[in-house]
Scaffold this motif. Structure first.
Motif, PDB file in Angstrom:
ATOM      1  N   TYR A  47       0.842  -1.204   0.000  1.00  0.00           N
ATOM      2  CA  TYR A  47       0.000   0.000   0.000  1.00  0.00           C
ATOM      3  C   TYR A  47       0.873   1.249   0.000  1.00  0.00           C
ATOM      4  O   TYR A  47       1.824   1.364   0.778  1.00  0.00           O
ATOM      5  CB  TYR A  47      -0.920   0.022   1.217  1.00  0.00           C
ATOM      6  CG  TYR A  47      -1.702   1.312   1.351  1.00  0.00           C
ATOM      7  CD1 TYR A  47      -2.800   1.564   0.533  1.00  0.00           C
ATOM      8  CD2 TYR A  47      -1.333   2.276   2.278  1.00  0.00           C
ATOM      9  CE1 TYR A  47      -3.517   2.748   0.638  1.00  0.00           C
ATOM     10  CE2 TYR A  47      -2.049   3.467   2.401  1.00  0.00           C
ATOM     11  CZ  TYR A  47      -3.139   3.695   1.574  1.00  0.00           C
ATOM     12  OH  TYR A  47      -3.828   4.862   1.676  1.00  0.00           O
ATOM     13  N   ILE A  48       0.548   2.186  -0.880  1.00  0.00           N
ATOM     14  CA  ILE A  48       1.211   3.494  -0.927  1.00  0.00           C
ATOM     15  C   ILE A  48       0.111   4.544  -0.948  1.00  0.00           C
ATOM     16  O   ILE A  48      -0.728   4.556  -1.848  1.00  0.00           O
ATOM     17  CB  ILE A  48       2.109   3.637  -2.169  1.00  0.00           C
ATOM     18  CG1 ILE A  48       3.208   2.576  -2.140  1.00  0.00           C
ATOM     19  CG2 ILE A  48       2.722   5.036  -2.246  1.00  0.00           C
ATOM     20  CD1 ILE A  48       4.075   2.562  -3.379  1.00  0.00           C
ATOM     21  N   SER A  49       0.103   5.420   0.040  1.00  0.00           N
ATOM     22  CA  SER A  49      -1.009   6.365   0.142  1.00  0.00           C
ATOM     23  C   SER A  49      -0.952   7.442  -0.926  1.00  0.00           C
ATOM     24  O   SER A  49      -1.997   7.921  -1.386  1.00  0.00           O
ATOM     25  CB  SER A  49      -1.033   7.009   1.530  1.00  0.00           C
ATOM     26  OG  SER A  49       0.124   7.808   1.741  1.00  0.00           O
ATOM     27  N   LYS A  50       0.253   7.837  -1.358  1.00  0.00           N
ATOM     28  CA  LYS A  50       0.342   8.893  -2.367  1.00  0.00           C
ATOM     29  C   LYS A  50       1.660   8.790  -3.121  1.00  0.00           C
ATOM     30  O   LYS A  50       2.710   8.567  -2.532  1.00  0.00           O
ATOM     31  CB  LYS A  50       0.223  10.271  -1.713  1.00  0.00           C
ATOM     32  CG  LYS A  50       0.118  11.429  -2.685  1.00  0.00           C
ATOM     33  CD  LYS A  50      -0.075  12.755  -1.939  1.00  0.00           C
ATOM     34  CE  LYS A  50      -1.382  12.785  -1.196  1.00  0.00           C
ATOM     35  NZ  LYS A  50      -1.621  14.124  -0.557  1.00  0.00           N
ATOM     36  N   LEU A  51       1.581   8.943  -4.426  1.00  0.00           N
ATOM     37  CA  LEU A  51       2.766   8.945  -5.288  1.00  0.00           C
ATOM     38  C   LEU A  51       2.531   9.973  -6.384  1.00  0.00           C
ATOM     39  O   LEU A  51       1.479   9.966  -7.020  1.00  0.00           O
ATOM     40  CB  LEU A  51       3.002   7.549  -5.873  1.00  0.00           C
ATOM     41  CG  LEU A  51       4.272   7.320  -6.686  1.00  0.00           C
ATOM     42  CD1 LEU A  51       4.704   5.854  -6.600  1.00  0.00           C
ATOM     43  CD2 LEU A  51       4.101   7.712  -8.148  1.00  0.00           C
ATOM     44  N   THR A  52       3.502  10.857  -6.594  1.00  0.00           N
ATOM     45  CA  THR A  52       3.322  11.946  -7.548  1.00  0.00           C
ATOM     46  C   THR A  52       4.474  11.995  -8.540  1.00  0.00           C
ATOM     47  O   THR A  52       5.636  12.066  -8.145  1.00  0.00           O
ATOM     48  CB  THR A  52       3.221  13.305  -6.827  1.00  0.00           C
ATOM     49  OG1 THR A  52       2.172  13.247  -5.854  1.00  0.00           O
ATOM     50  CG2 THR A  52       2.926  14.422  -7.813  1.00  0.00           C
ATOM     51  N   HIS A  53       4.146  11.912  -9.846  1.00  0.00           N
ATOM     52  CA  HIS A  53       5.101  12.241 -10.897  1.00  0.00           C
ATOM     53  C   HIS A  53       5.201  13.774 -10.924  1.00  0.00           C
ATOM     54  O   HIS A  53       4.220  14.451 -11.240  1.00  0.00           O
ATOM     55  CB  HIS A  53       4.594  11.782 -12.272  1.00  0.00           C
ATOM     56  CG  HIS A  53       4.463  10.300 -12.454  1.00  0.00           C
ATOM     57  ND1 HIS A  53       3.510   9.559 -11.808  1.00  0.00           N
ATOM     58  CD2 HIS A  53       5.149   9.427 -13.239  1.00  0.00           C
ATOM     59  CE1 HIS A  53       3.603   8.293 -12.183  1.00  0.00           C
ATOM     60  NE2 HIS A  53       4.593   8.182 -13.054  1.00  0.00           N
ATOM     61  N   LEU A  54       6.351  14.327 -10.597  1.00  0.00           N
ATOM     62  CA  LEU A  54       6.485  15.780 -10.537  1.00  0.00           C
ATOM     63  C   LEU A  54       6.904  16.387 -11.860  1.00  0.00           C
ATOM     64  O   LEU A  54       6.179  17.171 -12.464  1.00  0.00           O
ATOM     65  CB  LEU A  54       7.482  16.169  -9.439  1.00  0.00           C
ATOM     66  CG  LEU A  54       7.009  15.927  -8.003  1.00  0.00           C
ATOM     67  CD1 LEU A  54       8.141  16.200  -7.018  1.00  0.00           C
ATOM     68  CD2 LEU A  54       5.803  16.791  -7.677  1.00  0.00           C
ATOM     69  N   THR A  55       8.095  16.049 -12.321  1.00  0.00           N
ATOM     70  CA  THR A  55       8.607  16.573 -13.587  1.00  0.00           C
ATOM     71  C   THR A  55       9.484  15.519 -14.236  1.00  0.00           C
ATOM     72  O   THR A  55       9.847  14.518 -13.617  1.00  0.00           O
ATOM     73  CB  THR A  55       9.456  17.852 -13.381  1.00  0.00           C
ATOM     74  OG1 THR A  55      10.656  17.502 -12.654  1.00  0.00           O
ATOM     75  CG2 THR A  55       8.696  18.920 -12.613  1.00  0.00           C
ATOM     76  N   SER A  56       9.877  15.776 -15.484  1.00  0.00           N
ATOM     77  CA  SER A  56      10.733  14.839 -16.210  1.00  0.00           C
ATOM     78  C   SER A  56      12.205  15.177 -16.022  1.00  0.00           C
ATOM     79  O   SER A  56      13.018  14.938 -16.900  1.00  0.00           O
ATOM     80  CB  SER A  56      10.392  14.856 -17.702  1.00  0.00           C
ATOM     81  OG  SER A  56      10.477  16.177 -18.217  1.00  0.00           O
TER      82      SER A  56
END
Length: 402
Positions: free
Chosen positions: A255-264
């Motif tokens: 389980y992962i509560s939050k994961l964000t792709h920010l920039t390349s």
């Protein structure tokens, strides 16, 4: 395929085959012959994926995608942008959010399979920035079929456009995506869940951060390393909450509560307090204004509580809706009342004539006072009782825990 409208609450990423619903461009310079033809023939095909590799069958995979702002680009021919969660081995099942299929600056939901052949599983549906899209996959092992479901809760922009919450799904047979494979194969069980940004042709990652919430993966293995070892296949900056892993018998849940792709940008993982972005960086981020929705409460106030328990100090509260059914949403430790915004929108606004929803910041959080004292959940529970008594919500009460 058999379609249905029952949503099961469930809950996933490596070698990515490609979103096959986009028309391949004429010969590209991609000379990696090991890639499927649908990938070799698409110009400038680029993926930014997050990977988990249990090396065992996935039984269940769920994620919630916060639909990002659309591209500022007007969308010239060949400009393809897509975001999707998927499952793959030698076939691919994906619920795609794509920029293709309508006007410029628009997103569409399109369940899809790939790659021998590739095709749509349903007609596409217009969705909006700020919507919450929950995608679920579960393996019906006795029948070797996949239950693919999706549910969307509109955000502020979607609600303004008249979009209503919806859900749906279908059953999927992996052989659908492999029947043209030469030589013929028997598809392996899905063992690689994927969270992907996909670009084709002139498409660029210009739509800001992409946030995933409540990622749940269940695999038929006792190994746990795959949950805590995050991999990517292209340089990018991302932030993720620490994975939580549990094994019962031969089944491991991640389980992962939050994961964000920010920039390349080159990879940069924020996994501890010291390396996380500064407050100023978060506030300046292009996605920050959409993180908290502007939902106008029916009532609001700050109630002094705990006068005989070390106080008084003020609890900040809001009521959304005017319905006869009273709901009290009690946030866990370490989060603000705005974290209930999805439920507040649904119960307090979409169905505000039926429900009245109370949300509040616990002591020490948000706009409530932050006394310097020992905190306990029993004292916080007493704060809640004082609050509901203040509102006159004194009828028989039921407690529901999730």
């Amino acid at each position: 395929m058999k379609f249905f409208t029952t949503l099961s609450a469930l809950v996933g990423v490596g070698l990515v085959h490609g979103q096959g619903n986009m028309v391949p461009a004429p010969a590209s310079n991609n000379k990696l012959s090991s890639k499927p033809s649908v990938q070799r023939d698409i110009a400038n095909l680029t993926f930014y994926t997050v990977g988990f590799h249990p090396k065992a069958p996935i039984l269940r995979f769920e994620s919630t995608l916060v639909i990002p702002k659309p591209s500022p680009d007007a969308g010239p021919n060949g400009d393809v942008q897509a975001i999707w969660p998927g499952l793959q081995t030698d076939t691919l099942l994906q619920n795609v959010v794509t920029s293709v299929g309508g006007g410029p600056h628009e997103w569409y939901l399109l369940p899809f399979y790939c790659c021998h052949p590739a095709g749509n599983l349903t007609s596409q549906i217009r969705i909006y920035p700020g919507d919450l899209l929950t995608n679920s996959y579960i393996w019906d092992t006795p029948n070797n079929k996949w239950l693919d479901t999706w549910a969307l809760t509109p955000g502020a922009e979607g609600s303004k456009a008249g979009l209503k919450a919806f859900h749906g799904g279908l059953t999927f047979d992996q052989t659908t995506a492999s029947k043209e494979q030469q030589p013929a194969i028997v598809p392996k069980p899905y063992d690689n869940p994927v969270l992907a940004i996909e670009l084709q042709g002139l498409g660029t990652w210009d739509f800001g951060a992409v946030q995933w919430q409540n990622i749940i993966m269940v695999a038929n293995t006792t190994d746990t390393d795959w949950c805590t070892k995050v991999t990517t296949d292209n340089p990018m900056k991302m932030i993720t909450s620490p994975p939580v892993v549990r094994t019962e018998g031969n089944i491991t849940t991640c389980y992962i509560s939050k994961l964000t792709h920010l920039t390349s940008n080159p990879p940069h993982f924020f996994l501890n307090m010291e390396s996380r972005p500064k407050v100023a960086e978060i506030l300046a981020h292009t996605s920050y204004p959409d993180t908290i929705w502007n939902l106008t409460p029916t009532q609001r106030g700050q109630l002094p509580v705990a006068a005989t328990r070390g106080g008084p100090f003020k609890i900040d509260w809001e009521v959304h809706g005017k319905g006869d059914i009273k709901l009290v949403w009690i946030m866990g430790l370490g989060s603000h009342k705005s974290s209930w915004q999805r439920q507040t929108l649904s119960f307090g606004h979409d169905e505000g004539d039926k429900y009245s929803s109370l949300i509040f910041d616990n002591r020490g959080m948000g706009k409530s006072d932050k006394p310097l004292m020992r905190y306990s959940t029993s004292e916080m529970a007493k704060d809640v009782l004082e609050l509901v008594d203040h509102l006159g919500w004194t009828k028989e009460r039921q407690l529901h825990i999730s």
